[in-house]
Write a protein that holds these residues in place. Structure first.
Motif, mmCIF file in Angstrom:
data_model
loop_
_atom_site.group_PDB
_atom_site.id
_atom_site.type_symbol
_atom_site.label_atom_id
_atom_site.label_comp_id
_atom_site.label_asym_id
_atom_site.label_seq_id
_atom_site.Cartn_x
_atom_site.Cartn_y
_atom_site.Cartn_z
ATOM 1 N N VAL A 168 0.841 -1.207 0.000
ATOM 2 C CA VAL A 168 0.000 0.000 0.000
ATOM 3 C C VAL A 168 0.872 1.251 0.000
ATOM 4 N N MET A 169 1.882 1.273 0.842
ATOM 5 C CA MET A 169 2.741 2.450 0.920
ATOM 6 C C MET A 169 3.587 2.611 -0.331
ATOM 7 N N ALA A 170 3.985 1.510 -0.954
ATOM 8 C CA ALA A 170 4.720 1.598 -2.215
ATOM 9 C C ALA A 170 3.838 2.219 -3.291
ATOM 10 N N LEU A 171 2.563 1.820 -3.308
ATOM 11 C CA LEU A 171 1.630 2.400 -4.276
ATOM 12 C C LEU A 171 1.393 3.872 -3.975
ATOM 13 N N TYR A 172 1.272 4.199 -2.709
ATOM 14 C CA TYR A 172 1.084 5.597 -2.292
ATOM 15 C C TYR A 172 2.245 6.460 -2.787
ATOM 16 N N PRO A 213 -3.221 10.692 -1.567
ATOM 17 C CA PRO A 213 -4.069 10.353 -0.408
ATOM 18 C C PRO A 213 -5.261 9.473 -0.746
ATOM 19 N N LEU A 214 -5.664 9.425 -2.016
ATOM 20 C CA LEU A 214 -6.782 8.564 -2.404
ATOM 21 C C LEU A 214 -6.476 7.098 -2.090
ATOM 22 N N ILE A 215 -5.216 6.710 -2.196
ATOM 23 C CA ILE A 215 -4.835 5.326 -1.906
ATOM 24 C C ILE A 215 -5.143 4.994 -0.450
ATOM 25 N N PHE A 233 -8.822 -0.280 -7.739
ATOM 26 C CA PHE A 233 -9.005 0.561 -6.550
ATOM 27 C C PHE A 233 -9.824 -0.178 -5.496
ATOM 28 N N HIS A 234 -10.758 -0.999 -5.931
ATOM 29 C CA HIS A 234 -11.617 -1.702 -4.980
ATOM 30 C C HIS A 234 -10.821 -2.687 -4.122
ATOM 31 N N ASP A 235 -9.666 -3.131 -4.615
ATOM 32 C CA ASP A 235 -8.830 -4.016 -3.812
ATOM 33 C C ASP A 235 -8.290 -3.305 -2.569
ATOM 34 N N LEU A 236 -8.190 -1.991 -2.618
ATOM 35 C CA LEU A 236 -7.788 -1.239 -1.434
ATOM 36 C C LEU A 236 -8.866 -1.354 -0.359
ATOM 37 N N ARG A 237 -10.120 -1.364 -0.775
ATOM 38 C CA ARG A 237 -11.252 -1.536 0.150
ATOM 39 C C ARG A 237 -11.212 -2.932 0.765
ATOM 40 N N HIS A 238 -10.905 -3.945 -0.061
ATOM 41 C CA HIS A 238 -10.742 -5.299 0.475
ATOM 42 C C HIS A 238 -9.609 -5.335 1.504
ATOM 43 N N THR A 239 -8.527 -4.624 1.194
ATOM 44 C CA THR A 239 -7.380 -4.592 2.100
ATOM 45 C C THR A 239 -7.758 -3.966 3.437
ATOM 46 N N PHE A 240 -8.554 -2.881 3.380
ATOM 47 C CA PHE A 240 -9.024 -2.238 4.610
ATOM 48 C C PHE A 240 -9.806 -3.231 5.469
#
Length: 384
Positions: free
Chosen positions: A193-197, A206-208, A320-327
Motif C-alpha cells: 500500500v505504501m509503495a503504491l502511495y 491520499p486517495l490510496i 481501486f476496490h482491492d484497497l477496500r478489500h485490504t481495509f
C-alpha cells in the motif's frame, strides 16, 4: 348485447330488402372487413371496440372480458400491443432513481435491450425469447454480473407492465442467468500500500489511503470534501460520491442509506489529508483534475492509477476496490468486530460482509471454543 353483427342491421325497417346470402337486411359495411364487433368500456369508462372474423372468437373474447372484469383481472388486449420501448420510457420517468442510476439504466436500455425488444409489443414477448437474449448477451462477452444487471432492468420493466395492467404475466419466468464469478479478493500488504502511495502523483496520493485505511469506494473517495473531515474527533463523514451523469462527473448522494456513514480516520490518513489540504488549499472537494473538474473514474484509472501500479510493483491487475478489500481484511485481522467493519464499509447487510470477508476473521473457531469453555468451566457435569 356487446357482440354486434356489422354486416346486418339490428333494427331494420319492414320494407328494407334482405341480402340473398344471409337473409338479413345488410348495412353499408356488408361484406367489408371483419363481420363481428365487441364493444366495451375500459377501466376509465372510455368506449372501446374490437373486430373479429368469426362470431365464435368474438363471443369467446366477450365472455373472458365479462368473467375477468368483476375480479379486477380484465386486461385490454390493446394495451399489450404497446411497444416495449414506449412503455419503458414512461416506466423509467416514474422511478425515484438517483441520477447515476438513471444514466446507467438509460445506457443499458439503448445498448442492450432496445435493439432486441424495443419495437416488440409487450404481450408478444415470450420466456424463450428472453432466455435467447440473455444467452446472446453472454455470448457477446459481457460479464455475468453485467448480464445480471441488464436482465434485472428488463425484468423490472416487465413487472411494471403487469402491475400497470398492460399484460397479464411477465415473460421473466425461470430464466437462467450465467453463473457469476466469485468475487476475487486481492489483498495488499501494508508495504505494498505504501509503495503504491509513493508511486502516485502527489496530488492524488491520499486517495490510496482513503481506500486502504478508511475503506471508501472509489466514487466516495473522489467526493471527500473539507467539511466532511473532523480532525478533532478523527472521523470522516461519507455522504456524497462522484458519479457520471450525462457523461459528466457529478456529486450525488450514495446509492443506499447504509452507504451514508461516519468512518474513523487513522492517524496516518488524518496527517496525510491535513498535509494535502495545507499544500493544495482545496475549497471544497479535496481532489480534482485541474482547478474545477471532478475526477472521472476512467481518466483516473488509466492515467493515474495504472502507471502507479506498474511503478510500485504491486499486482498489475489490482483495482481501486482491492484497497477496500485490504481495509476490511486488515481491520478483521486486528480483531475489529465484523459488525463494525460492515458499518464502516457501508454494507446494507452484515451478511454481505460475512460472505465476502468472513473467512478472513482470524481464529474465529478457536475463540468460540475458548469462550464456551470459559463460560462452562465452573459447571458440574451431571453424574451418569
Amino acid at each position: 348485447m356487446t357482440v354486434w353483427d356489422q354486416w346486418h342491421k339490428t333494427h331494420p325497417k319492414p320494407d328494407e330488402a334482405k341480402c340473398p346470402e344471409h337473409k338479413r337486411v345488410p348495412t353499408a359495411l356488408h361484406g367489408q372487413g371483419a363481420r363481428w364487433q365487441v364493444r366495451y368500456r375500459d377501466e376509465k369508462g372510455h368506449q372501446r371496440k374490437r373486430n373479429f372474423e368469426k362470431k365464435a372468437d368474438a363471443d369467446r373474447f366477450d365472455a373472458t372480458r365479462r368473467a375477468d372484469e368483476p375480479r379486477g383481472e380484465w386486461i385490454d388486449p390493446k394495451l399489450g400491443l404497446t411497444r416495449f420501448e414506449a412503455y419503458a420510457a414512461s416506466w423509467l420517468a416514474s422511478r425515484l432513481h438517483k441520477p447515476g442510476t438513471s444514466t446507467t439504466y438509460t445506457a443499458h436500455l439503448k445498448k442492450h435491450i432496445y435493439p432486441t425488444f424495443g419495437l416488440v409489443p409487450l404481450v408478444t414477448i415470450r420466456p424463450t425469447a428472453v432466455q435467447r437474449w440473455v444467452k446472446d448477451l453472454n455470448a457477446k462477452g459481457l460479464g455475468p454480473r453485467t448480464v445480471e444487471t441488464i436482465y434485472v432492468i428488463f425484468s423490472s420493466i416487465m413487472r411494471g407492465a403487469v402491475r400497470d395492467g398492460m399484460i397479464r404475466r411477465s415473460p421473466c419466468i425461470d430464466i437462467r442467468l450465467p453463473d457469476a464469478d466469485k468475487t476475487t479478493i486481492r489483498l495488499l500488504t501494508p508495504a505494498q500500500v505504501m509503495a503504491l502511495y509513493r508511486a502516485m502523483r502527489p496530488e492524488y496520493a491520499p486517495l490510496i489511503l482513503l481506500g486502504a485505511a478508511a475503506g471508501l469506494r472509489q466514487g466516495e473517495a473522489f467526493g471527500v470534501a473539507l467539511d466532511r473531515i473532523d480532525f478533532v474527533e478523527g472521523m470522516l463523514t461519507v455522504n456524497q460520491q462522484v458519479v457520471i451523469v450525462d457523461r459528466r462527473p457529478t456529486l450525488a448522494v450514495p446509492k443506499t442509506r447504509a452507504s451514508i456513514r461516519d468512518v474513523p480516520l487513522p492517524e496516518l490518513l488524518s496527517d496525510t489529508l491535513a498535509r494535502h489540504i495545507e499544500k493544495y488549499a482545496p475549497e471544497d472537494v479535496l481532489f480534482r483534475t485541474g482547478r474545477d473538474n471532478l475526477i472521472r473514474r476512467d481518466y483516473f484509472n488509466a492515467r493515474v492509477l495504472k502507471p502507479a501500479i506498474l511503478a510500485a510493483g504491486v499486482p498489475a491487475d489490482m483495482t481501486f476496490h482491492d484497497l477496500r478489500h485490504t481495509f476490511a481484511s486488515t481491520a478483521l485481522a486486528e480483531g475489529v468486530p465484523i459488525s463494525e467493519v460492515s458499518r464502516w464499509l457501508g454494507h446494507e447487510s452484515i451478511t454481505t460482509t460475512v460472505d465476502l470477508y468472513g473467512h478472513l476473521v482470524p481464529e474465529a473457531s478457536g475463540r468460540a471454543r475458548n469462550a464456551l469453555d470459559s463460560a462452562f468451566a465452573k459447571a458440574v457435569l451431571p453424574a451418569r
